[in-house]
Design a protein around this motif. Structure first.
Motif, PDB file in Angstrom:
ATOM      1  N   ASP A  71       0.819  -1.218   0.000  1.00 41.35           N
ATOM      2  CA  ASP A  71       0.000   0.000   0.000  1.00 41.35           C
ATOM      3  C   ASP A  71       0.848   1.263   0.000  1.00 41.35           C
ATOM      4  O   ASP A  71       0.391   2.312  -0.457  1.00 41.35           O
ATOM      5  N   SER A  72       2.073   1.179   0.484  1.00 36.85           N
ATOM      6  CA  SER A  72       2.932   2.372   0.527  1.00 36.85           C
ATOM      7  C   SER A  72       3.784   2.540  -0.730  1.00 36.85           C
ATOM      8  O   SER A  72       4.567   3.491  -0.822  1.00 36.85           O
ATOM      9  N   TRP A  73       3.638   1.637  -1.681  1.00 35.42           N
ATOM     10  CA  TRP A  73       4.429   1.719  -2.919  1.00 35.42           C
ATOM     11  C   TRP A  73       4.148   3.027  -3.646  1.00 35.42           C
ATOM     12  O   TRP A  73       2.991   3.376  -3.913  1.00 35.42           O
ATOM     13  N   ASP A  74       5.198   3.755  -4.003  1.00 41.42           N
ATOM     14  CA  ASP A  74       5.007   5.051  -4.660  1.00 41.42           C
ATOM     15  C   ASP A  74       4.488   4.917  -6.086  1.00 41.42           C
ATOM     16  O   ASP A  74       3.982   5.874  -6.669  1.00 41.42           O
ATOM     17  N   GLY A  75       4.577   3.726  -6.668  1.00 33.58           N
ATOM     18  CA  GLY A  75       4.094   3.531  -8.029  1.00 33.58           C
ATOM     19  C   GLY A  75       2.598   3.714  -8.186  1.00 33.58           C
ATOM     20  O   GLY A  75       2.122   4.076  -9.271  1.00 33.58           O
ATOM     21  N   TRP A  76       1.847   3.475  -7.111  1.00 32.54           N
ATOM     22  CA  TRP A  76       0.393   3.628  -7.219  1.00 32.54           C
ATOM     23  C   TRP A  76       0.001   5.046  -7.598  1.00 32.54           C
ATOM     24  O   TRP A  76      -1.022   5.257  -8.265  1.00 32.54           O
ATOM     25  N   ARG A  77       0.809   6.033  -7.192  1.00 36.69           N
ATOM     26  CA  ARG A  77       0.487   7.429  -7.503  1.00 36.69           C
ATOM     27  C   ARG A  77       0.581   7.710  -8.989  1.00 36.69           C
ATOM     28  O   ARG A  77       0.029   8.699  -9.473  1.00 36.69           O
ATOM     29  N   GLN A  78       1.296   6.881  -9.726  1.00 37.81           N
ATOM     30  CA  GLN A  78       1.460   7.073 -11.165  1.00 37.81           C
ATOM     31  C   GLN A  78       0.459   6.261 -11.991  1.00 37.81           C
ATOM     32  O   GLN A  78       0.449   6.369 -13.217  1.00 37.81           O
ATOM     33  N   ILE A  79      -0.340   5.450 -11.336  1.00 35.60           N
ATOM     34  CA  ILE A  79      -1.335   4.638 -12.042  1.00 35.60           C
ATOM     35  C   ILE A  79      -2.715   5.182 -11.704  1.00 35.60           C
ATOM     36  O   ILE A  79      -3.150   5.099 -10.552  1.00 35.60           O
ATOM     37  N   PRO A  80      -3.420   5.773 -12.658  1.00 37.06           N
ATOM     38  CA  PRO A  80      -4.743   6.339 -12.361  1.00 37.06           C
ATOM     39  C   PRO A  80      -5.642   5.304 -11.673  1.00 37.06           C
ATOM     40  O   PRO A  80      -5.569   4.104 -11.949  1.00 37.06           O
ATOM     41  N   GLU A  81      -6.481   5.786 -10.792  1.00 40.44           N
ATOM     42  CA  GLU A  81      -7.350   4.884 -10.033  1.00 40.44           C
ATOM     43  C   GLU A  81      -8.193   4.006 -10.951  1.00 40.44           C
ATOM     44  O   GLU A  81      -8.392   2.815 -10.690  1.00 40.44           O
ATOM     45  N   ALA A  82      -8.691   4.599 -12.033  1.00 38.01           N
ATOM     46  CA  ALA A  82      -9.498   3.812 -12.971  1.00 38.01           C
ATOM     47  C   ALA A  82      -8.679   2.689 -13.587  1.00 38.01           C
ATOM     48  O   ALA A  82      -9.183   1.588 -13.815  1.00 38.01           O
ATOM     49  N   VAL A  83      -7.387   2.938 -13.863  1.00 42.10           N
ATOM     50  CA  VAL A  83      -6.523   1.914 -14.447  1.00 42.10           C
ATOM     51  C   VAL A  83      -6.202   0.840 -13.420  1.00 42.10           C
ATOM     52  O   VAL A  83      -6.121  -0.348 -13.747  1.00 42.10           O
ATOM     53  N   GLN A  84      -6.062   1.230 -12.164  1.00 40.41           N
ATOM     54  CA  GLN A  84      -5.840   0.236 -11.111  1.00 40.41           C
ATOM     55  C   GLN A  84      -6.987  -0.765 -11.067  1.00 40.41           C
ATOM     56  O   GLN A  84      -6.814  -1.916 -10.654  1.00 40.41           O
ATOM     57  N   GLY A  85      -8.157  -0.338 -11.555  1.00 33.05           N
ATOM     58  CA  GLY A  85      -9.318  -1.208 -11.567  1.00 33.05           C
ATOM     59  C   GLY A  85      -9.121  -2.483 -12.363  1.00 33.05           C
ATOM     60  O   GLY A  85      -9.843  -3.465 -12.156  1.00 33.05           O
TER      61      GLY A  85
END
Length: 459
Positions: free
Chosen positions: A132-146
């Motif tokens: 959850d603390s991975w900084d990569g999530w900030r670069q992946i739009p929430e919709a794409v994380q879907g």
């Protein structure tokens, strides 16, 4: 992007287990850690570029980084070069027997099915707090994380993705008195443009895939984005969308296009109808066409396209798919899209889950994602990489900036391919002249039979 394939039902997998390799293990001589990666890729064969990236870039660099940190980690790549269904079956059998690779490539359409079977678990449960603390999530739009999300939980990290948009011919628009820069804000504005284009001889105003001959292209390029534009998802809260108002609205739009003389019903029924629509658009005979970014980079590419347009960059315009009316789309959106793609997951039975997450995070760093592209210009899941590698391509930059934040994905459930086929049949019914009410009722009846319980289908 890898092609989409119909998943097989995991419940039908044979109990016999193939020759399996163990989840990451300790090296017997020195107590070090061995991790494994698997994908449907093999050097010199299927997805060769990805296989070479694993072997020649990921593994040596990750092992070197671990060595600098004082860790003895070895990574092995397990290649495959088989049909996607065979690969899916092998991975499922591995996980069913609690073996297999530590990091696994999966088609995003399989995530829900594997999760429901208990073969994969949320990333945070496997990899720990570092996920959850991975900084990569900030670069992946929430919709794409879907793409890697099921029941609200992250199961995988998305790889490359794509988006569906509307293409239009600027020259035809000019002849019809329509604006060069066109962005419809409702379905009615699409129909209005089609009405204006109908005055041009030899031109099909609108092409939105319909019917069963086009298969999943009907669902992904047409029915599902339109359904999202009504605020309805094909599967939500444990139920499939049956003869709901959203489904009826979609079918009614198909009726208005194809019964209203704005589209060519014959194209929807021909075995090669989609390919023919590509050729007709390239020849300036279709005004508006709904497709993915694949159409831009692989079909009408001026140099390497299957239906090349020498003047593509000058003549072809593109726009977002509008909701039925402003704000009527899913999540209250004015515009909608659909995307596909693959993910990478962690094996919940890995002996070294924390190190496996470090490997997975490393594989999805900006540097690694750029290396995986191997010079190709494609949409990735990372916004920072897209900003850099797509800078010279206006359409793909548009998809990255404007489409990915609003996109949606198909439900990764075993029943989805059959539901999709039923939806395709409903659009075929309307195109062939059946009423919207009749088509919607028949569709719902099929869903009730497929799901085994009418309670699993919305009205």
């Amino acid at each position: 992007m890898r092609p989409f394939h119909r998943p097989v039902l995991i419940s039908t997998l044979a109990a016999a287990v193939l020759a399996l390799c163990s989840c990451g293990s300790g090296s017997p001589a020195d107590g070090g850690v061995t991790l494994t990666i698997t994908a449907n890729a093999i050097s010199g064969g299927k997805n060769s570029v990805s296989a070479d990236w694993f072997k020649n870039w990921v593994i040596p660099r990750f092992e070197a980084a671990q060595k600098r940190a004082g860790r003895d980690v070895r990574v092995l790549f397990q290649p495959n070069g088989v049909d996607d269904e065979q690969y899916k079956t092998k991975v499922a059998l591995d996980l069913k027997s609690r073996t297999g690779a530590d990091v696994i490539d999966l088609d995003g359409i399989w995530v829900g099915e594997f999760a429901q079977a208990g073969y994969i678990k949320p990333l945070g449960e496997v990899g720990g707090a570092a996920v959850d603390s991975w900084d990569g999530w900030r670069q992946i739009p929430e919709a794409v994380q879907g793409l890697g999300v099921f029941d609200g939980k992250r199961y995988g990290v998305p790889q490359g993705t794509d988006g569906r948009i509307l293409y239009y011919n600027k020259s035809l628009f000019a002849k019809a008195g329509l604006p060069e820069k066109w962005q419809p804000r409702s379905w009615q504005e699409i129909l209005d443009a089609g009405t204006a284009l109908r005055r041009l001889p030899g031109v099909t105003p609108i092409q939105i895939n319909a019917g069963t001959a086009m298969g999943e292209a009907t669902s992904m390029q047409g029915a599902l984005p339109l359904l999202a534009g009504t605020g309805t998802e094909i599967y939500a809260d444990g139920k499939w969308a049956g003869a709901s108002q959203g489904v009826k609205d979609v079918l009614d739009l198909y009726r208005r296009i194809y019964a209203g003389g704005l589209g060519d019903p014959r194209l929807q029924q021909e075995a090669k109808g989609r390919d023919k629509s590509f050729a007709e658009f390239a020849a300036g005979k279709i005004g508006v066409l709904a497709e993915g970014d694949y159409f831009w980079r692989s079909v009408i590419d001026p140099k390497a396209g299957v239906a090349p347009m020498a003047d593509r960059d000058k003549v072809v315009g593109y726009a977002k798919i509008p909701a039925r009316t402003p704000g009527a789309g899913i999540r209250g959106q004015d515009f909608v899209s659909m995307s596909g793609g693959a993910v990478r997951v962690l094996n919940p039975f890995s002996r070294h889950p924390r190190q496996a997450w470090e490997l997975l995070a490393f594989m999805h760093s900006a540097e690694a994602v750029k290396a995986e592209l191997a010079g190709a210009v494609r949409v990735t899941s990372r916004s920072d990489v897209n900003d850099e590698v797509l800078a010279g391509d206006p359409l793909l930059s548009f998809v990255s900036r404007e489409i990915l934040p609003i996109t949606a994905y198909r439900p990764g459930l075993a029943l989805y391919p059959q539901v999709s086929a039923a939806l395709q049949e409903a659009t075929a019914d309307v195109v062939s002249g059946r009423s919207v009410e009749e088509a919607a009722t028949a569709y719902r009846t099929k869903l009730e039979r497929l799901s085994g319980n009418p309670a699993n289908v919305t009205n």
